[in-house]
Enzyme design. Structure first.
Site, PDB file in Angstrom:
ATOM      1  N   ASP A 146     -18.245  11.820  17.165  1.00  0.00           N
ATOM      2  CA  ASP A 146     -18.344  12.276  15.788  1.00  0.00           C
ATOM      3  C   ASP A 146     -18.994  11.196  14.929  1.00  0.00           C
ATOM      4  O   ASP A 146     -19.106  10.041  15.345  1.00  0.00           O
ATOM      5  CB  ASP A 146     -16.921  12.588  15.255  1.00  0.00           C
ATOM      6  CG  ASP A 146     -16.945  13.525  14.055  1.00  0.00           C
ATOM      7  OD1 ASP A 146     -15.869  14.042  13.683  1.00  0.00           O
ATOM      8  OD2 ASP A 146     -18.045  13.740  13.486  1.00  0.00           O
TER       9      ASP A 146
ATOM     10  N   ALA B 145     -19.457   9.330  10.922  1.00  0.00           N
ATOM     11  CA  ALA B 145     -18.547   8.735   9.927  1.00  0.00           C
ATOM     12  C   ALA B 145     -19.338   8.477   8.654  1.00  0.00           C
ATOM     13  O   ALA B 145     -20.555   8.324   8.672  1.00  0.00           O
ATOM     14  CB  ALA B 145     -17.945   7.430  10.440  1.00  0.00           C
ATOM     15  N   ASP B 146     -18.627   8.422   7.534  1.00  0.00           N
ATOM     16  CA  ASP B 146     -19.283   8.092   6.268  1.00  0.00           C
ATOM     17  C   ASP B 146     -19.339   6.586   6.061  1.00  0.00           C
ATOM     18  O   ASP B 146     -20.250   6.067   5.443  1.00  0.00           O
ATOM     19  CB  ASP B 146     -18.519   8.745   5.110  1.00  0.00           C
ATOM     20  CG  ASP B 146     -18.540  10.259   5.228  1.00  0.00           C
ATOM     21  OD1 ASP B 146     -19.641  10.823   5.398  1.00  0.00           O
ATOM     22  OD2 ASP B 146     -17.458  10.875   5.228  1.00  0.00           O
TER      23      ASP B 146
ATOM     24  N   LYS C 119     -14.073   9.465   6.692  1.00  0.00           N
ATOM     25  CA  LYS C 119     -14.773  10.668   7.131  1.00  0.00           C
ATOM     26  C   LYS C 119     -14.439  11.788   6.181  1.00  0.00           C
ATOM     27  O   LYS C 119     -13.494  11.679   5.398  1.00  0.00           O
ATOM     28  CB  LYS C 119     -14.330  11.038   8.557  1.00  0.00           C
ATOM     29  CG  LYS C 119     -15.023  10.180   9.619  1.00  0.00           C
ATOM     30  CD  LYS C 119     -14.562  10.520  11.032  1.00  0.00           C
ATOM     31  CE  LYS C 119     -14.864  11.959  11.420  1.00  0.00           C
ATOM     32  NZ  LYS C 119     -16.271  12.340  11.166  1.00  0.00           N
ATOM     33  N   GLY C 120     -15.248  12.857   6.233  1.00  0.00           N
ATOM     34  CA  GLY C 120     -14.973  13.987   5.356  1.00  0.00           C
ATOM     35  C   GLY C 120     -16.050  14.209   4.318  1.00  0.00           C
ATOM     36  O   GLY C 120     -15.954  15.101   3.484  1.00  0.00           O
TER      37      GLY C 120
ATOM     38  N   GLU D 228     -11.663  17.526  12.548  1.00  0.00           N
ATOM     39  CA  GLU D 228     -12.214  16.340  13.210  1.00  0.00           C
ATOM     40  C   GLU D 228     -11.099  15.401  13.631  1.00  0.00           C
ATOM     41  O   GLU D 228     -11.089  14.873  14.749  1.00  0.00           O
ATOM     42  CB  GLU D 228     -13.180  15.605  12.291  1.00  0.00           C
ATOM     43  CG  GLU D 228     -14.484  16.331  12.051  1.00  0.00           C
ATOM     44  CD  GLU D 228     -15.354  15.635  11.041  1.00  0.00           C
ATOM     45  OE1 GLU D 228     -14.808  14.921  10.172  1.00  0.00           O
ATOM     46  OE2 GLU D 228     -16.588  15.788  11.115  1.00  0.00           O
TER      47      GLU D 228
ATOM     48  N   LYS E 111     -23.859   3.116   7.352  1.00  0.00           N
ATOM     49  CA  LYS E 111     -22.396   3.290   7.391  1.00  0.00           C
ATOM     50  C   LYS E 111     -21.697   1.996   7.796  1.00  0.00           C
ATOM     51  O   LYS E 111     -20.477   1.931   7.781  1.00  0.00           O
ATOM     52  CB  LYS E 111     -22.037   4.379   8.379  1.00  0.00           C
ATOM     53  CG  LYS E 111     -22.549   5.810   8.253  1.00  0.00           C
ATOM     54  CD  LYS E 111     -23.522   6.199   7.299  1.00  0.00           C
ATOM     55  CE  LYS E 111     -23.884   7.676   7.201  1.00  0.00           C
ATOM     56  NZ  LYS E 111     -23.447   8.614   8.147  1.00  0.00           N
TER      57      LYS E 111
HETATM   58  O1  DER Z   1     -17.838  14.942   7.129  1.00  0.00           O
HETATM   59  C1  DER Z   1     -17.667  14.297   8.172  1.00  0.00           C
HETATM   60  O2  DER Z   1     -16.554  13.886   8.535  1.00  0.00           O
HETATM   61  C2  DER Z   1     -18.885  13.857   8.938  1.00  0.00           C
HETATM   62  O3  DER Z   1     -18.579  13.622  10.285  1.00  0.00           O
HETATM   63  C3  DER Z   1     -19.360  12.573   8.280  1.00  0.00           C
HETATM   64  O4  DER Z   1     -18.306  11.659   8.381  1.00  0.00           O
HETATM   65  C4  DER Z   1     -20.612  12.039   8.924  1.00  0.00           C
HETATM   66  O5  DER Z   1     -21.651  12.900   8.565  1.00  0.00           O
HETATM   67  P1  DER Z   1     -23.183  12.420   8.749  1.00  0.00           P
HETATM   68  O6  DER Z   1     -23.343  12.190  10.234  1.00  0.00           O
HETATM   69  O7  DER Z   1     -23.979  13.576   8.257  1.00  0.00           O
HETATM   70  O8  DER Z   1     -23.337  11.168   7.931  1.00  0.00           O
END
Ligand code: DER
Length: 232
Positions: free
Chosen positions: A85, A87-88, A98-99, A107, A125
């Site tokens: 996944d 992350a922000d 995240k989010g 997630e 990030k």
């Molecule tokens: O919204 C989320 O949790 C996404 O996984 C985010 O954390 C990462 O999104 P991106 O890959 O578009 O930056």
């Protein structure tokens, strides 16, 4: 390289290092994961891998189906070998925000079911402390009827302000895949994120926070110079 290319570098490194035959794979949400699903589908085809995918959002579900990958769920596969996944923001102890894409709840559930939780991100990030790069705050998913008391409880306890996330392509607030609202908590100073995560989750009406503490095993950063940096 541009951020998009950096995302692709991180995504391919993670898929190439952590995906093998006969695995159940948690598929994250956002823009970086798209490159990972592209690479995963390519490897499944080329190497005839037996892979089953569990999504973390409607978006991830669509990605899995569009790539002809095998779709499953936590009813059938509650034990995942690996979850990948985005992350922000990532701090130097692998705590994540995240989010940003509003998918934090599923997630975190999927990440928690995986033996290995692998994060992929571009250099933007990469942070020393949460809040240095990411300025939109910590997302908190809340039951709609409780967003005002939850917002007040967070700001009373931890300062800053927790703002209801309004939709862009829809009138009114963002509604998550779980039919909830999101508060973006703009914090003012660094916190003990483990304590904050636990305390916020205890507020009645809170479904989940976008603080992933002690969950990420390894982070792949696509860097501006075209290299991939790993933090674990
Ligand atoms: O919204 C989320 O949790 C996404 O996984 C985010 O954390 C990462 O999104 P991106 O890959 O578009 O930056």
């Amino acid at each position: 390289v541009m951020a998009e290319e950096a995302k692709k570098l991180a995504a391919c490194a993670a898929v190439d290092n952590h995906i093998q035959n006969n695995q159940v794979v948690g598929v994250g949400s956002g823009s970086t994961i798209v490159y990972a699903v592209d690479r995963l589908a390519e490897r499944v085809r080329q190497e005839k891998l037996n892979i089953v995918c569990v999504p973390t959002s409607f978006q991830a579900r669509q990605l899995i189906l569009q790539h002809g990958l095998s779709l499953s769920d936590l009813d059938r596969h509650p034990d995942l070998d690996v979850a990948i996944d985005g992350a922000d923001e990532v701090d130097d102890s692998l705590t994540l925000i995240k989010g940003g894409g509003g998918c934090l709840t599923q997630e975190k559930i999927v990440a928690g079911c995986a033996k290995h939780f692998i994060v992929i991100a571009d250099y933007r990030k990469d942070s020393k402390a949460l809040g240095q790069q990411w300025k939109k705050g910590v997302p908190v998913e809340v039951v709609p009827m409780a967003y005002v008391p939850v917002s007040r409880a967070i700001t009373r306890r931890f300062g800053g302000e927790a703002v209801l996330r309004m939709a862009v392509s829809k009138a009114g607030p963002v509604v998550t895949d779980n039919s909830n609202f999101i508060l973006d908590w703009k914090f003012e100073q660094a916190q003990n994120w483990k304590e904050v995560n636990t305390a916020v989750k205890m507020i009645p009406g809170v479904v989940e926070t976008g603080l992933f503490v002690g969950m990420a095993e390894k982070v792949y950063f696509g860097m501006e110079d075209g290299s991939v940096k790993v933090r674990d």
